[in-house]
Design a protein around this motif. Structure first.
Motif, mmCIF file in Angstrom:
data_model
loop_
_atom_site.group_PDB
_atom_site.id
_atom_site.type_symbol
_atom_site.label_atom_id
_atom_site.label_comp_id
_atom_site.label_asym_id
_atom_site.label_seq_id
_atom_site.Cartn_x
_atom_site.Cartn_y
_atom_site.Cartn_z
ATOM 1 N N SER A 148 -72.406 -11.182 -0.617
ATOM 2 C CA SER A 148 -72.033 -10.076 0.276
ATOM 3 C C SER A 148 -71.457 -10.605 1.580
ATOM 4 C CB SER A 148 -73.253 -9.200 0.564
ATOM 5 O OG SER A 148 -73.719 -8.575 -0.606
ATOM 6 N N TYR A 149 -72.054 -11.699 2.077
ATOM 7 C CA TYR A 149 -71.557 -12.266 3.330
ATOM 8 C C TYR A 149 -70.261 -13.060 3.122
ATOM 9 C CZ TYR A 149 -70.982 -15.243 7.346
ATOM 10 O OH TYR A 149 -70.433 -15.895 8.417
ATOM 11 N N LEU A 150 -70.234 -13.920 2.113
ATOM 12 C CA LEU A 150 -69.077 -14.794 1.909
ATOM 13 C C LEU A 150 -67.811 -14.010 1.580
ATOM 14 C CD1 LEU A 150 -70.735 -17.658 -0.172
ATOM 15 C CD2 LEU A 150 -69.982 -17.779 2.212
ATOM 16 N N ASN A 151 -67.979 -12.893 0.877
ATOM 17 C CA ASN A 151 -66.811 -12.161 0.405
ATOM 18 C C ASN A 151 -66.548 -10.853 1.139
ATOM 19 O OD1 ASN A 151 -66.036 -13.906 -1.947
ATOM 20 N ND2 ASN A 151 -68.149 -13.434 -2.500
ATOM 21 N N GLY A 152 -67.524 -10.399 1.916
ATOM 22 C CA GLY A 152 -67.312 -9.143 2.626
ATOM 23 C C GLY A 152 -67.758 -9.161 4.068
ATOM 24 N N GLY A 153 -68.325 -10.293 4.496
ATOM 25 C CA GLY A 153 -68.790 -10.387 5.869
ATOM 26 C C GLY A 153 -70.021 -9.541 6.152
ATOM 27 N N PHE A 154 -70.672 -9.060 5.085
ATOM 28 C CA PHE A 154 -71.834 -8.176 5.243
ATOM 29 C C PHE A 154 -73.085 -9.013 5.424
ATOM 30 C CE2 PHE A 154 -75.437 -5.837 3.426
ATOM 31 C CZ PHE A 154 -75.394 -4.678 4.185
ATOM 32 N N ILE A 155 -73.788 -8.801 6.525
ATOM 33 C CA ILE A 155 -75.018 -9.534 6.803
ATOM 34 C C ILE A 155 -76.208 -8.673 6.387
ATOM 35 C CG2 ILE A 155 -76.444 -10.613 8.575
ATOM 36 C CD1 ILE A 155 -73.901 -11.182 10.142
ATOM 37 N N SER A 156 -76.888 -9.077 5.338
ATOM 38 C CA SER A 156 -78.043 -8.335 4.850
ATOM 39 C C SER A 156 -79.176 -8.391 5.871
ATOM 40 C CB SER A 156 -78.513 -8.912 3.513
ATOM 41 O OG SER A 156 -77.494 -8.801 2.540
ATOM 42 N N LYS A 157 -79.968 -7.351 5.892
ATOM 43 C CA LYS A 157 -81.038 -7.236 6.872
ATOM 44 C C LYS A 157 -82.381 -7.060 6.167
ATOM 45 C CE LYS A 157 -77.885 -4.899 10.078
ATOM 46 N NZ LYS A 157 -77.618 -3.653 10.829
ATOM 47 N N HIS A 172 -83.588 -1.675 -0.574
ATOM 48 C CA HIS A 172 -82.543 -2.578 -1.051
ATOM 49 C C HIS A 172 -81.341 -2.496 -0.121
ATOM 50 C CE1 HIS A 172 -79.644 -4.479 -3.779
ATOM 51 N NE2 HIS A 172 -80.655 -4.843 -4.551
ATOM 52 N N ASN A 173 -80.688 -3.627 0.079
ATOM 53 C CA ASN A 173 -79.531 -3.650 0.968
ATOM 54 C C ASN A 173 -78.334 -2.895 0.410
ATOM 55 O OD1 ASN A 173 -79.380 -5.326 3.622
ATOM 56 N ND2 ASN A 173 -80.810 -6.455 2.325
ATOM 57 N N ASN A 174 -78.259 -2.764 -0.921
ATOM 58 C CA ASN A 174 -77.042 -2.245 -1.538
ATOM 59 C C ASN A 174 -77.226 -1.004 -2.395
ATOM 60 O OD1 ASN A 174 -77.046 -5.587 -1.960
ATOM 61 N ND2 ASN A 174 -75.384 -4.753 -0.729
#
Length: 384
Positions: free
Chosen positions: A213-222, A228-230
């Motif tokens: 999610s971070y590498l491909n979308g810049g989304f930082i999970s919390k 669930h994050n998604n």
């Protein structure tokens, strides 16, 4: 019954959990695993409670199906014995700090010169290269440094480690994968090789969707606690008698869920009709569902959820988890006779084959219990 790798001998110099748990799995598959320990004892896990009749239950969980011999690898005589063992060994497994085997004159190049077919598997916190290669690595530190703790815990709480040594456990599986793969490669090339396994590498590679999610979308999970994050609704709900994990993972399952709780109006509701919309309006949706879930017990909900093909399960204590009918049906808990401590119970290897019966022949060994017999048998020495 023949075992898959019963012709493989592993010299296991490792301690604590990650590497020993890996060699235990290989022992379950038939390998002859020989723990080599310092005469004073080198595995601090023997000192970790709770205890059963003076024996560490922590140590017991990672060392069945092994022998134990005593060698001091800083003593010239014992080093000679170890190098003699290398001639007939297939694998050396160790988790010394990077460079320590070389300092003892027992690095891979030395071992390979004696036995070109030897496979040397080294498990460290940070690997054989890099700025941190000389640093020790422990499971909680790896959980922290890998980012795992940043996505574990309550939304408004502090970062939390997982309740089991997850970095060690995952690493033990890569120990098995790495060694079995190297053995297969040796079948092809006739040569052994060196395997460099890092706890941090393993835990970073296990970040799965969080990393993607971070590498491909810049989304930082919390940290979201049991949410669930998604995906939503995908979390623990409090029922009339306790907590229940419910996983509504697809739009089809959400339709089924709406039918189950008599909220068919949500199926076409623009706030909820796709997973993306449900995540955008999650607080509102979860508030509605939480109120509904409190109206029934967990068992009542589980029956309904299974009828509607929606994954769900009670949030069990360890006692409840091990007492489940499914655990009994799968025959997951075994009993083995210990040389000194009598009968003890253990969790079996989860691999279940159609034409292989895994053998549990030896409880975790006492310190050096096989030294005399092993050395007399293989080296014509009395072990003294």
């Amino acid at each position: 019954m023949p075992q898959p790798i019963e012709d493989i001998r592993i010299l296991d110099l490792s301690r604590i959990y990650a590497a020993p748990a890996g060699s235990m799995i290989l022992g379950d598959l038939g390998a002859e695993v020989i723990r080599i320990e310092h005469p004073d004892g080198s595995d601090s896990m023997r000192d970790w409670g709770p205890y059963m009749n003076g024996q560490s239950t922590y140590y017991l969980c990672a060392n069945r199906n092994k022998k134990s011999i005593l060698l001091n690898l800083k003593d010239e005589k014992d080093v000679h014995i170890f190098l003699e063992l290398i001639k007939d060994a297939d694998v050396v497994l160790e988790n010394f700090k990077a460079g320590d085997m070389e300092k003892m004159g027992l690095g891979y190049e030395v071992l390979k010169s004696i036995n070109p077919r030897i496979i040397h598997c080294a498990v460290t916190g940070f690997g054989q290269s890099g700025a941190l290669s000389k640093e020790p690595g422990f499971d909680p530190v790896i959980q922290a440094m890998s980012g795992l703790m940043s996505v574990t815990g309550d939304k408004d709480g502090e970062p939390m480690k997982v309740g089991i040594p997850i970095a060690d456990i995952l690493t033990s599986l890569y120990v098995v994968i790495g060694i079995l793969s190297a053995l297969r490669m040796r079948d092809i090339t006739g040569k052994g090789q060196f395997i460099d396994i890092s706890l941090l590498d393993v835990q970073i590679s296990s970040l799965a969707n969080v990393a993607s999610s971070y590498l491909n979308g810049g989304f930082i999970s919390k940290r979201l606690g049991n949410s669930h994050n998604n995906v939503a609704p995908y979390q623990v709900f409090e029922c009339a008698d306790g907590p229940l994990m419910v996983c509504v993972g697809t739009n089809r399952q959400f339709v089924q869920f709406c039918n189950m709780i008599d909220r068919t109006d949500w199926i076409e509701d623009k706030r909820f009709y796709t997973n993306i919309k449900r995540k955008e309006n999650e607080d509102e949706l979860i508030g509605y569902i939480s109120e509904i879930m409190r109206r029934k017990t967990r068992d009542e909900w589980i029956e309904l959820l299974r009828d509607h093909k929606i994954p769900a399960g009670r949030v069990n204590t360890i006692e409840e988890a091990l007492a489940q009918q499914q655990v009994e049906d799968r025959n997951l808990i075994g009993e083995i006779e210990h040389l000194q401590y009598g009968k003890m119970r253990f969790i079996k290897n989860p691999l279940q084959y159609s034409d292989l019966n895994i053998q549990y022949n030896r409880a975790a060994p006492l310190l050096g219990e096989d030294t005399k017999d092993f050395l007399a048998c293989y080296l014509n020495k009395d072990g003294n």
